[in-house]
Design an enzyme around this catalytic site. Structure first.
Site, PDB file in Angstrom:
ATOM      1  N   ASN A 394     112.612  56.490 154.532  1.00  0.00           N
ATOM      2  CA  ASN A 394     113.164  55.112 155.233  1.00  0.00           C
ATOM      3  C   ASN A 394     114.502  55.199 155.796  1.00  0.00           C
ATOM      4  O   ASN A 394     114.590  55.100 156.999  1.00  0.00           O
ATOM      5  CB  ASN A 394     113.456  54.054 153.736  1.00  0.00           C
ATOM      6  CG  ASN A 394     113.448  52.649 154.424  1.00  0.00           C
ATOM      7  OD1 ASN A 394     113.457  52.595 155.627  1.00  0.00           O
ATOM      8  ND2 ASN A 394     113.889  51.947 153.367  1.00  0.00           N
ATOM      9  N   ASP A 395     115.513  55.234 155.130  1.00  0.00           N
ATOM     10  CA  ASP A 395     116.952  55.136 156.040  1.00  0.00           C
ATOM     11  C   ASP A 395     117.114  56.133 156.828  1.00  0.00           C
ATOM     12  O   ASP A 395     117.598  55.890 158.253  1.00  0.00           O
ATOM     13  CB  ASP A 395     118.205  55.344 154.735  1.00  0.00           C
ATOM     14  CG  ASP A 395     118.050  54.117 154.080  1.00  0.00           C
ATOM     15  OD1 ASP A 395     117.781  53.013 154.518  1.00  0.00           O
ATOM     16  OD2 ASP A 395     118.747  54.371 152.980  1.00  0.00           O
ATOM     17  N   VAL A 396     116.549  57.283 156.856  1.00  0.00           N
ATOM     18  CA  VAL A 396     116.867  58.461 157.860  1.00  0.00           C
ATOM     19  C   VAL A 396     115.925  57.977 159.229  1.00  0.00           C
ATOM     20  O   VAL A 396     116.127  58.899 160.101  1.00  0.00           O
ATOM     21  CB  VAL A 396     116.189  59.831 157.274  1.00  0.00           C
ATOM     22  CG1 VAL A 396     117.102  60.218 156.347  1.00  0.00           C
ATOM     23  CG2 VAL A 396     114.835  59.890 156.993  1.00  0.00           C
ATOM     24  N   THR A 397     115.234  57.084 159.244  1.00  0.00           N
ATOM     25  CA  THR A 397     114.509  56.622 160.495  1.00  0.00           C
ATOM     26  C   THR A 397     115.032  55.320 161.037  1.00  0.00           C
ATOM     27  O   THR A 397     114.489  54.936 162.115  1.00  0.00           O
ATOM     28  CB  THR A 397     112.904  56.331 160.181  1.00  0.00           C
ATOM     29  OG1 THR A 397     112.857  55.303 159.293  1.00  0.00           O
ATOM     30  CG2 THR A 397     112.350  57.650 159.577  1.00  0.00           C
ATOM     31  N   ALA A 435     120.250  53.006 150.933  1.00  0.00           N
ATOM     32  CA  ALA A 435     121.633  52.224 151.653  1.00  0.00           C
ATOM     33  C   ALA A 435     121.805  50.702 151.307  1.00  0.00           C
ATOM     34  O   ALA A 435     122.582  50.142 151.713  1.00  0.00           O
ATOM     35  CB  ALA A 435     121.715  52.679 153.168  1.00  0.00           C
TER      36      ALA A 435
END
Lengths: 466, 102
Positions: A394-397, A435
């Protein structure tokens, strides 16, 4: 009985073999050989120690028995553990190294004469400092790793635990450790030594409880580093080069991994340690996100999209590990490849709960390692790919890391998933990631959300690809 | 004036940190998990200290207050040695290239 000089040379040899063991990991081809070097080094170190102690009385049998008991437990765990549980296994193992260091230090403190460190009540100053540091770092490693283990295992909530004055308390305890070591050197009192160990245990707990779930890659690497420094501290006490070399290797290895992980999250090491990241995420969530339209689809739509693509990039994350979806994923990819579709995997450095977590899971599912790419090697390919299949990440995209300076993850290197012609996003709900921020990707024109369990959805797609 | 042996050990220590630094940077990121498990296994060379603590005491009693900690440390370190190397081996066996698929 082996002379001290000869055994020192053998210890050096095992130190060198350990260096070669790490060197082997520079490529998967040489890694297995490297592991054998490591095992050889360990066998040499153990045999040399037996010979140099040279006491073949009845106690030797006991040593062997205890060695085999521990070995049997270790081997049992190593064969039984599922690959998805690797982060907690490593955390658990770190705690054992830490505790072993504490025990050896205690033993050296109780009978210094067997290690040639002086006599009880009059231990050599340098040795006393070294064993105190070894014991303190070992104790911090032990209790810190236990907390990390409990968090990773889900026994303890992964949410950060913070309270007022936490950092001051840690600072105070840290200074207390130095004061105690100083006082121990003057007084040689046993009680001080025990208090020192107790406080160090406490520091380990306090250090890790404020750190949240997705910062775990940093925590594990950090504890890895600590276990090395503890071993080195004991190595100085015992004047043993194998331990000093190994401790330094492990210490710097863990430190480098922590650095890589921090950089991949664009956060300073210090801010991770201070913890509390994402603690107030619940408050931000209540904003107006429900108003934004989201396209959602089913397995059939996803299969159709991918069938008509010529290249697909898969972005796995922690959610894939939780759902154990790696095998289903491989099946899906096999089907795609049969249709002449080019498939590759893109892995963000902090995907998962420890460095390299995703790579191991994909390897377990028989994905060849030359189809798996790191962030910087594949990021330019997203623009030319037809479909990005995001599974459990999720956050890494999240593109806000590039566009919104207000965002807590601004500046973090992310995978350019949004550049793909279309994005398939497998997720259980629209809830934000670790996050605590909304992912803009959900609302993009070309994104199709697949709301389901990662494994279930992947299996359904496989059926629809028939 | 003679140099304290401590300085030699410190030299070994610092040089080893440098070796570790360069060797670990050359480890491919896809093998970072095996790296952690193998570093964990080798740091259990602390068993050396545990064996000395367990064996080298006065011989009349096998288990005395200090050797018992040595024996406990042997168990802990042995779990790590066997567990660490075997699990690393298990992981490394799984890394395969495209060609050697059955």
């Amino acid at each position: 009985m082996l002379s001290a000089n000869l055994s020192a040379i053998f210890y050096l040899i095992s130190g060198i073999l350990f260096i070669l063991a790490l060197r082997g990991l520079s490529s998967p081809d040489t890694s297995r050989q490297g592991n054998y070097f490591g095992i050889t080094g360990m066998v040499i170190a153990i045999i040399v120690t037996f010979l140099s102690v040279g006491n073949f009385s009845t106690s030797l049998i006991y040593v062997l028995i205890f060695l085999l008991i521990g070995g049997a437990i270790g081997a049992f765990i190593a064969f039984k553990i599922p690959m998805t549980a690797m982060p907690e296994l490593v955390a658990g193992f770190h705690s054992l190294v830490g505790l072993a260091a504490v025990f050896v230090a205690i033993s050296a403190f109780l009978s210094p004469e067997i290690f040639n460190l002086g006599v009880t009540g009059d231990i050599k100053l340098a040795s006393l400092i070294e064993m105190s540091i070894g014991a303190a770092v070992g104790a911090i490693t032990f209790s810190g790793s236990i907390i990390a283990f409990l968090k990773l295992r889900g026994i303890m909530s992964g949410a950060p635990i913070t309270f007022f004055g936490q950092h001051y308390l840690n600072l105070l305890l840290g200074l207390g450790v130095f004061a105690l070591i100083f006082y121990l050197c003057i007084s040689q009192l046993g009680s001080i030594f025990w208090i020192l160990i107790a406080i160090s245990f406490l520091i380990g707990v306090l250090l890790i409880i404020p750190i949240g779930g997705a910062d775990m890659p940093v925590v594990i690497s950090m504890l890895n580093s600590y276990s090395g420094w503890a071993a080195a501290g004991i190595g100085f006490t015992l004047e043993n080069s194998a331990l000093i070399i190994t401790g330094a290797l492990v210490g710097s290895s863990g430190a480098i991994l922590s650095y890589i992980m921090c950089k991949a999250m664009n956060r300073s090491f210090f801010s991770v340690i201070l913890g509390g990241f994402g603690a107030d995420s619940s408050k931000q969530k209540t904003e107006d996100k429900k108003e934004k339209p989201v396209k959602s689809g089913n397995a059939e739509d996803a299969a159709f999209l991918m069938k008509n693509a010529s290249s697909v990039i898969i972005v796995p994350g922690y959610g894939m590990a939780v759902a154990q979806a790696q095998h289903a994923l491989r099946e899906m990819v096999d089907k795609l490849k049969k249709n002449e579709i080019k498939v590759s995997y893109a892995i963000h450095p902090v995907a998962g709960r420890m460095p390299g977590h995703m790579n191991v899971l994909l390897a377990e599912a028989n994905v060849p390692y030359d189809e798996v790419f790191e962030l910087e090697d594949i990021n330019n390919d997203f623009a030319n790919a037809d479909v990005a299949f995001v599974i459990g990440a999720n956050d890494v995209t999240n593109p806000v890391a590039k566009t919104d300076p207000q965002s807590p993850i601004f500046g973090m290197p992310v995978l350019d998933v949004e550049k793909c012609k279309s994005v398939l996003f497998v997720k259980r709900s629209l809830s934000p990631g670790y996050a605590g921020i909304d992912n803009e990707l959900f609302y993009k024109e070309n994104t199709l959300m697949l709301f389901a369990d990662a494994k279930k959805m992947t299996e359904d797609i496989v059926k629809n690809l028939e | 004036m003679e140099i304290d042996p401590f300085i030699f050990r410190l030299s070994i220590f610092i040089l080893s940190i440098f070796i570790g630094y360069y060797v670990v940077w050359s480890v491919t990121p896809s093998l970072h998990t095996p790296l952690m498990s193998v570093t964990n296994a080798i740091s259990s060379v602390i068993i050396v200290g545990a064996i000395i603590a367990a064996l080298a005491g006065k011989t009349e009693a096998i288990f005395n207050s200090s050797s018992i900690f040595g024996f406990l440390a042997i168990i802990l370190a042995a779990v790590n040695i066997f567990g660490g190397f075997l699990v690393t081996q298990r992981m490394l066996q799984m890394y395969k290239k495209k060609k050697d698929k059955k």
